[in-house]
Write an enzyme that holds these catalytic residues in place. Structure first.
Site, PDB file in Angstrom:
ATOM      1  CE  LYS A  54      -3.875  -2.385   2.165  1.00 56.50           C
ATOM      2  NZ  LYS A  54      -4.665  -2.737   3.348  1.00 56.50           N
ATOM      3  CD  GLN A  98      -3.657  -4.156   6.597  1.00 53.55           C
ATOM      4  OE1 GLN A  98      -3.777  -3.104   5.982  1.00 53.55           O
ATOM      5  NE2 GLN A  98      -3.909  -5.326   6.040  1.00 53.55           N
ATOM      6  CG  ASP A 124     -10.244  -0.204   4.991  1.00 49.98           C
ATOM      7  OD1 ASP A 124      -9.990  -0.754   3.910  1.00 49.98           O
ATOM      8  OD2 ASP A 124      -9.493  -0.246   5.979  1.00 49.98           O
TER       9      ASP A 124
HETATM   10  N1  GUN Z   1      -6.654  -6.596   5.905  1.00 44.87           N
HETATM   11  C1  GUN Z   1      -6.766  -7.316   4.753  1.00 44.87           C
HETATM   12  N2  GUN Z   1      -7.391  -6.579   3.812  1.00 44.87           N
HETATM   13  C2  GUN Z   1      -7.662  -5.372   4.362  1.00 44.87           C
HETATM   14  C3  GUN Z   1      -8.303  -4.182   3.875  1.00 44.87           C
HETATM   15  O1  GUN Z   1      -8.749  -4.069   2.726  1.00 44.87           O
HETATM   16  N3  GUN Z   1      -8.397  -3.151   4.770  1.00 44.87           N
HETATM   17  C4  GUN Z   1      -7.938  -3.256   6.045  1.00 44.87           C
HETATM   18  N4  GUN Z   1      -8.097  -2.208   6.857  1.00 44.87           N
HETATM   19  N5  GUN Z   1      -7.359  -4.345   6.531  1.00 44.87           N
HETATM   20  C5  GUN Z   1      -7.219  -5.395   5.684  1.00 44.87           C
END
Ligand code: GUN
Length: 309
Positions: A54, A98, A124
């Site tokens: 990311k 996350q 998200d």
């Molecule tokens: N963990 C795995 N995929 C994601 C996601 O798309 N967003 C977040 N916040 N955590 C994750």
């Protein structure tokens, strides 16, 4: 039949290419780039990899991305304090905490944290206000993985309107938003889960089958109508040699990769499904890159909305 590959890597590259000029235009207008704050708690190896991806992608399109790290011993209050700071930061338009948070933080920790994020910065799409908007088909920010799957299907010319879609998995982050996004594009949607009776036969009625179970090779040919489009959202790290050899014969590329690394990321969909499906996302290189691309898109969207279009 050998299924057509639904190439998430290529669609993600197109999404990034589209994000870059939007980032440049925003930066020129606002005098600063769109900003994303990522909160990573603990040292879950998969989360480390996701977050690294990311940060790298954000930097490549010109976004500002700041990583806020906390140890696994951090308290819920520590996480909430960072979220509060990012909520009030003028430099940050998007906030991503996350998932998963460390188990020791308690079962409700994620809910508390997602509830605390300013909905306008919730890239998200997990805040209840954004989930409600999604239910009403007026979402600005929807969960990145399912939103990425929609981009993939649409850009790969898979017809959604009128299709029968089955989503296996009912998580807040993937299964439920996936079902809603398909519904809003006029699919007839069924959500399946661990208590679904006769799951293979229910799944085999679908024209679009989305697997978000988290169990390696769970979806076998019995689940798939010939010609269906199959989307594999699962990523399970497998180190069991016997299982890998049942799925990928010695001499195959995936088997060789397993021998080199000692483990392999395996999707929810059994490789034999490629002989039945009309189209299929690979693992890796299917849905994974799309999640990150949609995060960039959501961050730009949040920045533009905050600035005023
Ligand atoms: N963990 C795995 N995929 C994601 C996601 O798309 N967003 C977040 N916040 N955590 C994750």
């Amino acid at each position: 039949m050998t299924a057509r590959v639904l190439d998430g890597t290529a669609v993600a590259a197109a999404l990034r290419a589209e994000a870059a000029p939007a980032v440049a235009a925003f930066t020129a207008r606002a005098g600063r780039p769109p900003g994303l704050g990522i909160v990573l708690v603990g040292d879950d190896p998969a989360s480390e990899i996701y977050v690294r991806g990311k940060l790298k992608s954000a930097g490549e399109v010109g976004l500002r991305a700041d990583l806020e790290r906390l140890p696994a011993t951090a308290s819920l209050g520590d996480v909430l304090a960072i979220v509060d700071r990012l909520n009030h930061s003028d430099a940050h338009d998007g906030i991503l905490v996350q998932s998963p948070l460390p188990a020791a933080m308690g079962a409700d920790a994620e809910r508390h944290v997602f509830d605390a994020i300013n909905p306008a910065k919730d890239v998200d799409g997990l805040h209840p206000a954004n989930v409600g908007r999604l239910v009403q088909n007026r979402a600005a920010l929807a969960s990145c993985t399912p939103a990425g799957v929609i981009e993939l299907l649409e850009r790969s010319n898979v017809a959604i309107s009128g299709a029968r879609a089955v989503v296996i998995g009912r998580s807040d982050i993937v299964g439920k938003p996936m079902a809603l996004l398909l519904l809003h594009r006029n699919a007839t949607v069924t959500i399946c889960h661990s208590r679904t009776v006769d799951l293979p036969n229910v799944a085999a009625e679908s024209d679009i089958l989305v697997a978000a179970v988290g169990r390696a090779a769970f979806v076998t040919r019995a689940f798939v109508k010939p010609g269906a489009a199959v989307v594999d959202i699962g990523t399970t790290q497998v180190s069991d040699r016997a299982l890998v050899e049942r799925l990928f014969p010695p001499g195959s590329k995936r088997h060789e990769a397993f021998l080199r690394r000692g483990s392999l990321v395996v999707g929810d969909v059994h490789p034999e499904v490629a002989e039945v499906a009309g189209a299929l996302t690979p693992v890796p290189g299917g849905v994974g890159p799309l999640t990150i691309a949609m995060l960039l898109k959501n961050t730009v969207r949040a920045a533009e909305d905050r600035l005023g279009r």
